[in-house]
Design an enzyme around this catalytic site. Structure first.
Site, PDB file in Angstrom:
ATOM      1  CG  ASP A   1       4.099  41.001  56.281  1.00  0.00           C
ATOM      2  OD1 ASP A   1       3.960  41.365  57.451  1.00  0.00           O
ATOM      3  OD2 ASP A   1       3.246  41.214  55.384  1.00  0.00           O
TER       4      ASP A   1
ATOM      5  CG  ASP B   1       0.530  44.003  62.857  1.00  0.00           C
ATOM      6  OD1 ASP B   1       0.508  45.135  62.338  1.00  0.00           O
ATOM      7  OD2 ASP B   1       1.096  43.020  62.335  1.00  0.00           O
TER       8      ASP B   1
ATOM      9  CG  ASP C   1       8.936  43.082  58.331  1.00  0.00           C
ATOM     10  OD1 ASP C   1       8.446  42.127  57.715  1.00  0.00           O
ATOM     11  OD2 ASP C   1       8.423  43.593  59.342  1.00  0.00           O
TER      12      ASP C   1
ATOM     13  CD  GLU D   1       2.564  38.657  60.488  1.00  0.00           C
ATOM     14  OE1 GLU D   1       1.854  39.335  61.231  1.00  0.00           O
ATOM     15  OE2 GLU D   1       2.758  38.961  59.291  1.00  0.00           O
TER      16      GLU D   1
HETATM   17  C1  GLC Z   1       1.490  41.731  58.693  1.00  0.00           C
HETATM   18  C2  GLC Z   1       2.102  43.001  59.225  1.00  0.00           C
HETATM   19  C3  GLC Z   1       1.052  44.062  59.220  1.00  0.00           C
HETATM   20  C4  GLC Z   1       0.605  44.274  57.803  1.00  0.00           C
HETATM   21  C5  GLC Z   1       0.164  42.968  57.149  1.00  0.00           C
HETATM   22  C6  GLC Z   1       0.085  43.113  55.660  1.00  0.00           C
HETATM   23  O1  GLC Z   1       0.494  41.225  59.490  1.00  0.00           O
HETATM   24  O2  GLC Z   1       2.654  42.779  60.484  1.00  0.00           O
HETATM   25  O3  GLC Z   1       1.483  45.259  59.805  1.00  0.00           O
HETATM   26  O4  GLC Z   1      -0.441  45.190  57.763  1.00  0.00           O
HETATM   27  O5  GLC Z   1       1.054  41.919  57.387  1.00  0.00           O
HETATM   28  O6  GLC Z   1       1.358  43.225  55.100  1.00  0.00           O
END
Ligand code: GLC
Length: 557
Positions: A196, A323, A96, A248
């Site tokens: 991320d 999340d 990640d 993401e």
């Molecule tokens: C993404 C991650 C989350 C994190 C955020 C900031 O949404 O999945 O867990 O808090 O990014 O890095």
């Protein structure tokens, strides 16, 4: 670019998966010790949440050193051993990468704070005006998105926690540093990456107040995002055949996601988006209580499935992650129809077009945490919003109810491997309490030959064996039905019909009403069902509470 439509990915939230040394925290050797279990499940890739050095203000999404494994998770040797052992079992490891921001503990930020101009330009520092921050943008974790640094009389941008400073991707040196990190991990033999909040990295030229929102429209899918992703691909994983990548994408659009994931764009293999997970937000507000809107859920699935199908994008399919509250407690009935609804949700999701993700514990029906006190929560976002809601004057019991439904900690409780003390997760005290829901654990599930686990195995096998599931087109049937989500997947002569009841009442379904053959054993074959018995002789079938039925339509008709 390879398309991964025959694969299934399993997400490991490392801190809560398996603790090998009794310190209450999940770790890398713990994962290695459970590889046989994951191989048995049949998945292809394991995505690990960040394992790098971090002060853990956001559980590792605040990285202080991208080249080193955090000691609480193990060592680099442990990670290399995991990569090796996983490969032996046909499992690829995905890391990640958190590249929108670093921890403020990162050496770069520390140098920036000392006034080093090279490193100050790694981040986004701006002057305020009239005693106010540069813009009125709201951080994703609550409060203004700028933090004041008195020494400079300037603010730095943090779209998340104030200890997560946004990187300046305009700066070529920053981009090169990040590419070097990806290449370092590729050389260690990882099979892919999750990036991320990667669609937030391209910030606007001008920073202006948002008069109608929280600022996201200025930096989401920003002006240079496609340019940056193409460059990232070219400079790193694009050089290594068959590397799997998923981005993401926060608050994104279909058009952008097609570009992010279209094989000819050379950006990423696939994308996550979250629109379908906002259907229980009251007027867009996550921190509220509302039953999920089933019609809206179907609308969103339909929009994304048809759109990605027609335009050639590639979707990551998921209901749960670290999340999100657990889908079973959110969209199913974890008390009265625990097994049925766990299997129904899996079926309804896995047979869509895209690449399915299983979030740890989902494969045996883990539920929400059902914590009754704020003391049990650990998540920075949940604690921030607890305080915000308190300040707004909401009574404690309502706030706890909201957290029980919405907190990210719902997905973060440790895996319940068995029913003993420590649940086979730890011999120590877990860093966060176990879910309060009694009687659910992996061993208990597997005692039953109709276990949720066995059902997931079947679903995974079905995908691997079935080109229509991997590649077929998608079409919704009777979009407005009040309790069924039904869709048809078609590839040439092959057609499969997936019917899922999202509610606890039995309803009738008659395929001939939708231009489909009449029900009979000649016309349909049952590929999968989450109930034992079914009868295809009648002209309409009764779909029982939380039932899922997967039928193949015989080609000769
Ligand atoms: C993404 C991650 C989350 C994190 C955020 C900031 O949404 O999945 O867990 O808090 O990014 O890095």
């Amino acid at each position: 670019m390879k398309n991964f439509n025959d694969s299934v990915i399993y997400q490991i939230y490392v801190k809560s998966f398996m603790d090998s040394n009794g310190d209450g925290l999940g770790d890398i050797p713990g994962i290695t010790s459970r590889l046989d279990y994951l191989e048995k499940l049949g998945v292809n890739y394991l995505w690990l949440t960040p394992v790098f050095i971090s002060p853990m203000n956001d559980n590792g999404y605040d990285v202080a050193d991208y080249y080193k494994v955090d000691p609480s998770f193990g060592t680099l040797d442990d990670l290399e051993h995991l990569i090796f052992e996983a490969k032996k079992r046909g499992l690829g490891i995905m890391l990640d990468m958190v590249f929108n921001h670093t921890s403020t503990d990162h050496e770069w930020f520390q140098k920036a704070l000392k006034g080093d101009p090279k490193y100050k330009d790694y981040y986004i520092f701006r002057k305020g005006s009239g005693g106010n921050p540069p813009t009125n943008w709201i951080s994703k974790f609550g409060g203004n998105a700028w933090e004041y640094v008195p020494e400079f009389d300037e603010y730095y941008l943090h779209l998340f926690d104030k200890t997560q400073a946004d990187l300046n991707w305009e700066n070529e040196d920053v981009r090169e540093e990040l590419y070097e990190i990806v290449n370092f991990w590729l050389d260690k033999g990882v099979s892919g990456f999750r990036f991320d909040v990667i669609n937030l990295i391209s910030k606007p030229d001008e920073f202006a107040d948002d008069e109608i929102g929280d600022g996201r429209r200025f930096y989401t899918d920003g002006p240079k995002i496609h340019q940056y992703l193409k460059e990232l691909n070219r400079e790193t994983f694009g050089r290594v055949a068959d590397t799997i990548t998923v981005g993401e994408m926060s608050s994104t659009t279909l058009e952008n996601c097609v570009r992010y994931s279209h094989p000819e764009e050379d950006e990423l293999s696939m994308v996550f988006n979250f629109h379908h997970l906002k259907v229980d937000y009251d007027e867009g507000d996550k921190w509220s209580l509302k039953n999920f809107d089933f019609q809206e859920l179907k609308e969103i699935f339909d929009h994304w499935q048809s759109g990605m199908d027609n335009l050639g994008g590639n979707m990551a399919l998921f209901f749960s992650n670290h999340d999100q509250p657990r889908a079973l407690s959110r969209f199913g009935d974890d008390k009265n129809y625990h097994k049925e609804s766990a299997k129904m949700l899996a079926t309804s999701l896995h047979l869509l077009k895209g690449i399915p993700y299983i979030f740890q514990g989902e494969e045996f029906g883990m539920t929400n945490a059902y914590f009754t006190s704020i003391d049990d929560y650990r998540d920075v976002e949940s604690i921030n919003y607890y305080n915000i809601l308190k300040k707004q004057g909401l009574p404690e019991e309502i706030i706890i109810k909201i957290l029980q439904a919405k907190s990210r900690d719902n997905g973060r409780t440790p895996i319940l491997w068995n029913g003993e003390d420590g649940h086979g997760f730890t011999t120590g005290t877990p860093w966060i309490p176990f879910s309060k829901m009694e009687g659910i654990n992996m061993e208990e599930d597997q005692k039953d030959e109709n276990s949720i686990f066995a059902y997931y195995q079947k679903l995974i096998r079905l995908r691997k064996e079935s080109p229509v599931i991997q590649k077929g087109s998608y079409k919704i049937i009777d979009k407005d039905h009040k309790s069924l989500f039904t869709y048809l997947r078609t590839l040439g002569e092959e057609r499969i019909l997936v019917i899922s009841n999202y509610y606890g009442e039995q309803v009738n379904f008659d395929p001939s009403k939708y231009d489909l053959p009449e029900l009979s054993r000649e016309n349909y074959k049952v590929l999968l069902s989450n109930y034992d018995q079914f009868n295809l002789e009648k002209e309409k079938i009764s779909i029982r509470p939380y039932e899922s039925l997967v039928l193949s339509i015989e080609p000769h008709k």
